[in-house]
Scaffold this motif. Structure first.
Motif, short mmCIF file in Angstrom:
data_model
loop_
_atom_site.label_atom_id
_atom_site.label_comp_id
_atom_site.label_asym_id
_atom_site.label_seq_id
_atom_site.Cartn_x
_atom_site.Cartn_y
_atom_site.Cartn_z
N TYR A 20 -75.26 58.10 -0.32
CA TYR A 20 -76.62 58.18 0.21
C TYR A 20 -76.75 59.39 1.14
O TYR A 20 -77.69 60.18 1.02
N SER A 21 -75.78 59.54 2.05
CA SER A 21 -75.85 60.64 3.02
C SER A 21 -75.88 61.99 2.34
O SER A 21 -76.61 62.89 2.74
N SER A 22 -75.07 62.15 1.27
CA SER A 22 -75.04 63.47 0.65
C SER A 22 -76.30 63.70 -0.20
O SER A 22 -76.81 64.82 -0.25
N ILE A 23 -76.81 62.64 -0.83
CA ILE A 23 -78.08 62.79 -1.57
C ILE A 23 -79.19 63.20 -0.60
O ILE A 23 -79.98 64.10 -0.86
N LEU A 24 -79.20 62.52 0.54
CA LEU A 24 -80.25 62.77 1.53
C LEU A 24 -80.19 64.23 2.02
O LEU A 24 -81.21 64.92 2.11
N TYR A 26 -91.77 64.01 4.19
CA TYR A 26 -90.66 63.16 4.63
C TYR A 26 -90.58 61.89 3.78
O TYR A 26 -89.53 61.54 3.25
N ASP A 27 -91.72 61.20 3.66
CA ASP A 27 -91.74 59.93 2.91
C ASP A 27 -91.32 60.13 1.46
O ASP A 27 -90.59 59.30 0.91
N SER A 28 -91.75 61.23 0.86
CA SER A 28 -91.41 61.43 -0.55
C SER A 28 -89.91 61.69 -0.71
O SER A 28 -89.29 61.22 -1.66
N LEU A 29 -89.30 62.40 0.24
CA LEU A 29 -87.86 62.68 0.14
C LEU A 29 -87.04 61.40 0.38
O LEU A 29 -86.05 61.15 -0.31
N ILE A 30 -87.45 60.60 1.35
CA ILE A 30 -86.74 59.35 1.65
C ILE A 30 -86.83 58.41 0.45
O ILE A 30 -85.86 57.75 0.08
N GLU A 31 -87.98 58.37 -0.17
CA GLU A 31 -88.19 57.51 -1.34
C GLU A 31 -87.21 57.90 -2.46
O GLU A 31 -86.61 57.06 -3.10
#
Ligand code: OOG
Ligand code: NI
Length: 426
Positions: free
Chosen positions: A299-303, A284-289
């Protein structure tokens, strides 16, 4: 809390609509017991000024069985505080009422100007956030490990007063403005008689829907929902807040009595999902980073794209060791079958794996909530790093490790099945 009743109304409508129209979700919540806690479920937040205030808060919350869990360093996001969350820790208490209070302590050492630092310390030294009566109650509890019924009533009354909003401030307008220029958060912590609860947050079953409905009711939510994107199987915590409102305050410092405004109190909603193991949390942390660079819709679509890497299936999450579960016998006859495999007991329908709800907070999300309500972007970041030792010293104990707590709930549930079977499971 301004607009809080409206927010509660919206959340209750959306939750009951979902429960009425989605039997799968309803059964799930009935099964894991969380249906009973849904409408009482909240978190709140306070901000403290000095180490001794944090110490007394730890003592006060202990009376209600709430312990400090986790250390959150917000300085990396340009917010001069560090925090913990006081909350219940065992499965029974959590099921009854999981109320958590996000508690931040101002890091005075991050104020660069020594004369301003001194002023802050002086103002804070003059206040006692807890009444003498309340401190006596806390002392008495620590001595006898209980409160009488009368003491408990007084304890509740005095605690409510301690966390109440005060419309007047003991400082002058000049002082307020000086502190506000340094950081709006510093003005909020230092200028009032007590650590007012700055927001309360009900839990919704569909945060995207509440976000939309809020707008229809004239409440403006922040631009993005913090946390993971919308998924089939919710993980951790998604949050959104509406911006803090301008509230009238009166400056009493120097006998002024002049009127100004202050923005601090806001509303927030949250949607909670399954607690992740250290392995799941690392992912999770690596994807959020990686998503950090995008703004707004981008941001929403990248996420969303990045999170394709995060399994969105309850069984896979569990079997890959990404999430925590609580195991429960659902068929006593089937359980007798000889096997030492927990998975086989699940496959044959003897045991059910119930995802454990995430009860904590997320530092990057928390920073996003802070910023949207301070109405600013991180103008500065502090490079001093975290100060966990100092925080724990002020607290008077170490903060508990959330991972250890989730693991304990998971292991206890396996052990109780093992006890019944009289054999170890693998
Ligand atoms: C606390 C902000 C963080 C959350 O839910 O992560 C927060 C504050 O503004 O004092 O509420
Ligand atoms: Ni919050």
């Amino acid at each position: 809390m301004p607009q809080y009743d409206t927010l509660l109304g919206i959340v209750e409508d959306v939750n009951s609509d979902i429960l009425n129209n989605n039997t799968e979700i309803k059964e799930k919540l009935q099964n894991d017991g969380s249906i009973n806690r849904l409408n009482v479920e909240r978190h709140g937040a306070i901000r403290l000024g000095s180490p001794s205030e944090l110490n007394n808060c730890r003592r006060l919350f202990a009376i209600m069985g709430m312990r400090p869990v986790g250390y959150y360093d917000l300085s990396v996001a340009g917010v001069p505080v560090h925090s913990t969350a006081f909350r219940p820790t065992n499965a029974v208490a959590l099921e009854r009422n999981p109320f958590r209070i996000f508690t931040s302590l101002l890091r005075i050492e991050l104020i660069e100007d020594p004369s301003l630092r001194l002023k802050v310390e002086k103002i804070l030294n003059l206040r006692s956030i807890f009444s003498k009566k309340l401190i006596n109650m806390i002392d008495s509890f620590e001595k006898f490990n209980k409160l009488t019924s009368d003491e408990a009533d007084l304890f509740v009354e005095e605690s409510i007063n301690a966390f109440r909003w005060h419309q007047d401030t003991p400082v002058s307008r000049d002082m307020y403005e000086e502190l506000h220029r340094e950081h709006p958060l510093i003005a909020d912590v230092v200028c009032f008689r007590g650590p007012h609860i700055n927001h309360l947050t009900p839990r919704t079953l569909d945060i995207d829907r509440v976000q939309n409905v809020m707008q229809q009711h004239g409440i403006t939510p922040k631009a993005i929902i913090e946390g993971p994107p919308k998924r089939k199987v919710p993980i951790l915590l998604r949050q959104t807040s509406f911006v803090a409102l301008n509230e009238e305050i009166t400056f009493m410092g120097g006998g002024e009595g002049t009127v100004g405004t202050h923005t601090a109190r806001f509303g927030e909603i949250e949607q909670r999902g399954v607690a992740l193991t250290p392995k799941g949390r690392d992912l999770y942390d690596s994807l959020i980073e990686k998503a950090k660079s995008g703004k707004g819709d981008e941001y929403s679509s990248i996420l969303k794209d990045l999170f394709k890497k995060f399994p969105d299936d309850e069984v896979i999450l569990r079997r890959e060791g990404l999430s925590f579960s609580q195991y429960k016998i659902i068929d006593n006859k089937k359980i007798k079958k000889f096997t030492d495999s927990l998975q086989e007991l699940i496959d044959t329908g003897a045991v059910e794996a119930i995802p454990i709800t995430y009860e904590d907070f997320l530092p990057i999300s928390a920073a996003g909530i802070f910023h949207s309500n301070l109405n600013d972007q991180p103008a500065q970041t502090y490079s001093t790093g975290s100060a966990r030792d100092a925080f724990e010293k002020a607290l008077g104990c170490g903060v508990l490790d959330e991972m250890v707590l989730y693991e304990k709930i998971q292991n206890n549930s396996i052990e109780s099945i093992e006890k019944l079977l009289g054999r170890r499971l693998i």
